[in-house]
Enzyme design. Structure first.
Site, PDB file in Angstrom:
ATOM      1  N   ASN A   9       0.987  -0.846  -0.032  1.00 30.58           N
ATOM      2  CA  ASN A   9      -0.209   0.068   0.242  1.00 30.58           C
ATOM      3  C   ASN A   9       1.180   1.567  -0.029  1.00 30.58           C
ATOM      4  OD1 ASN A   9      -1.672   2.045   0.334  1.00 30.58           O
ATOM      5  ND2 ASN A   9      -2.382   1.666   2.541  1.00 30.58           N
ATOM      6  N   TRP A  10       1.085   1.820  -1.315  1.00 30.33           N
ATOM      7  CA  TRP A  10       1.719   3.126  -1.482  1.00 30.33           C
ATOM      8  C   TRP A  10       1.321   4.452  -0.609  1.00 30.33           C
ATOM      9  CZ3 TRP A  10       4.340   2.422  -7.133  1.00 30.33           C
ATOM     10  CH2 TRP A  10       4.611   1.401  -7.531  1.00 30.33           C
ATOM     11  N   LYS A  11       0.567   4.717  -0.146  1.00 29.25           N
ATOM     12  CA  LYS A  11      -0.760   5.541   0.017  1.00 29.25           C
ATOM     13  C   LYS A  11      -0.300   6.498  -0.657  1.00 29.25           C
ATOM     14  CE  LYS A  11      -0.360   3.697   4.869  1.00 29.25           C
ATOM     15  NZ  LYS A  11      -0.102   3.195   6.129  1.00 29.25           N
ATOM     16  N   HIS A  94      -9.364   0.962   4.258  1.00 29.67           N
ATOM     17  CA  HIS A  94      -8.185   1.460   5.356  1.00 29.67           C
ATOM     18  C   HIS A  94      -8.543   2.671   6.663  1.00 29.67           C
ATOM     19  CE1 HIS A  94      -4.673   3.044   6.420  1.00 29.67           C
ATOM     20  NE2 HIS A  94      -3.695   1.181   5.630  1.00 29.67           N
ATOM     21  N   GLU A  96      -6.964   4.897   7.685  1.00 31.73           N
ATOM     22  CA  GLU A  96      -7.021   6.218   7.419  1.00 31.73           C
ATOM     23  C   GLU A  96      -7.911   6.771   6.336  1.00 31.73           C
ATOM     24  OE1 GLU A  96      -2.931   5.709   5.593  1.00 31.73           O
ATOM     25  OE2 GLU A  96      -2.631   5.171   7.518  1.00 31.73           O
ATOM     26  N   GLU A 166      -5.597  -4.897  10.346  1.00 34.68           N
ATOM     27  CA  GLU A 166      -4.615  -3.718  10.564  1.00 34.68           C
ATOM     28  C   GLU A 166      -4.866  -3.032  12.322  1.00 34.68           C
ATOM     29  OE1 GLU A 166      -2.538  -2.875   7.084  1.00 34.68           O
ATOM     30  OE2 GLU A 166      -4.154  -1.134   6.842  1.00 34.68           O
ATOM     31  N   GLY A 172       2.221   2.150  10.621  1.00 35.24           N
ATOM     32  CA  GLY A 172       3.118   3.076  10.629  1.00 35.24           C
ATOM     33  C   GLY A 172       3.428   4.180  11.672  1.00 35.24           C
ATOM     34  N   SER A 210       3.743  -2.019  10.376  1.00 37.93           N
ATOM     35  CA  SER A 210       4.537  -1.975  10.753  1.00 37.93           C
ATOM     36  C   SER A 210       5.775  -2.922  10.362  1.00 37.93           C
ATOM     37  CB  SER A 210       4.396  -1.272  12.127  1.00 37.93           C
ATOM     38  OG  SER A 210       4.209   0.206  12.222  1.00 37.93           O
TER      39      SER A 210
END
Ligand code: PGA
Length: 250
Positions: A9-11, A94, A96, A166, A172, A210
């Site tokens: 997941n490159w965000k 996700h 976020e 997650e 992160g 992470s």
């Protein structure tokens, strides 16, 4: 036997030049035997990723999608557009998106339905916050997130959903769940799905938060951890490939 799956997941990271180097580093290394590997760049770079990955074993996915099919929805991207630019996968819900962009359980469920209807494989993210874990609510929170999707999707189609557990406190932060904590939640998820009538043994459940090359082997040795959703470490070809190799070794 559930095939291992590792998703990057490159965000909101990358540029044409940086992606070219990263994708080249991944694609030229060849297939990782026995593991499905997927990269999820930001929307503007999906076409670029698809072109590089075409003919390789790397899959491409979006990081989000619209519940709508087409029309006057400024800023939205539909499932069919993702397919059109070569995606077979899409991350949905996700944390976020849930916390920063107000995505509710119901919206997430509708997005999973939109993905499945279009023929995309959804990677459904679930997970509790630290406060919820400290309050002993982690399992209840995750099961409720699953219940909403299950209700919308139905038990038969849920086998086509990939679940990514997650824990929000691990994303992160450099603070991974221990393999024991992750395994316990993965077992809980599988048991919950089975109790609900889903063939839970067929559902792939990824761990995310992470994940690093050094921590991955221990995570992948847990019986209910079927792969990983990797953020930061997926931006460096070397570390992402090490995580894929660790998945292949189990
Ligand atoms: P991280 O992100 O690996 O950087 O913690 C994982 C994710 O958010 O999917």
């Amino acid at each position: 036997m559930r095939k291992k799956l590792v998703v990057g997941n490159w965000k909101m990271n990358g540029s044409l030049a940086r992606n070219a180097a990263l994708l080249d580093g991944l694609a030229t290394r060849g297939a990782v035997e026995g593991v499905d590997v997927v990269v999820c760049p930001p929307f503007p770079y999906l076409q670029q990723a698809s072109e590089v990955c075409r003919g390789s074993s790397l899959g491409v996915g979006g990081q989000n999608l619209s519940v709508f099919k087409e029309g006057a929805y400024t800023g939205e991207v539909s499932a069919s557009m993702l397919l059109d630019v070569g995606c077979a996968w899409v991350i949905v819900g996700h944390s976020e998106r849930r916390s920063l962009f107000g995505e509710t359980d119901d919206l997430v469920a509708a997005k999973v339905v939109a993905a499945l209807d279009a023929g995309l494989s959804p990677i459904l993210c679930v997970g509790e916050t630290l406060a919820q874990r400290d309050a002993g609510q982690a399992e209840a929170v995750v099961c409720e997130q699953l219940r909403c999707v299950l209700q919308a999707v139905g038990v038969d189609r849920f086998v086509d959903v990939v679940v990514a557990y997650e824990p929000v406190w691990a994303i992160g932060t450099g603070r991974t769940a221990t393999p024991e904590q992750a395994q316990a939640m993965h077992r809980e998820v599988r048991t919950y799905l089975e109790r609900s009538g889903v063939a839970g043994g067929k559902v792939r459940i990824l761990y995310g938060g992470s994940v690093t090359a050094s921590g991955a082997p221990q995570l992948f040795s847990a019986p209910d951890i079927d792969g990983a959703l990797v953020g930061g470490a997926s931006l460096v070809a070397e570390s992402f490939l090490s995580i894929c190799a660790a998945a292949a070794a189990h």
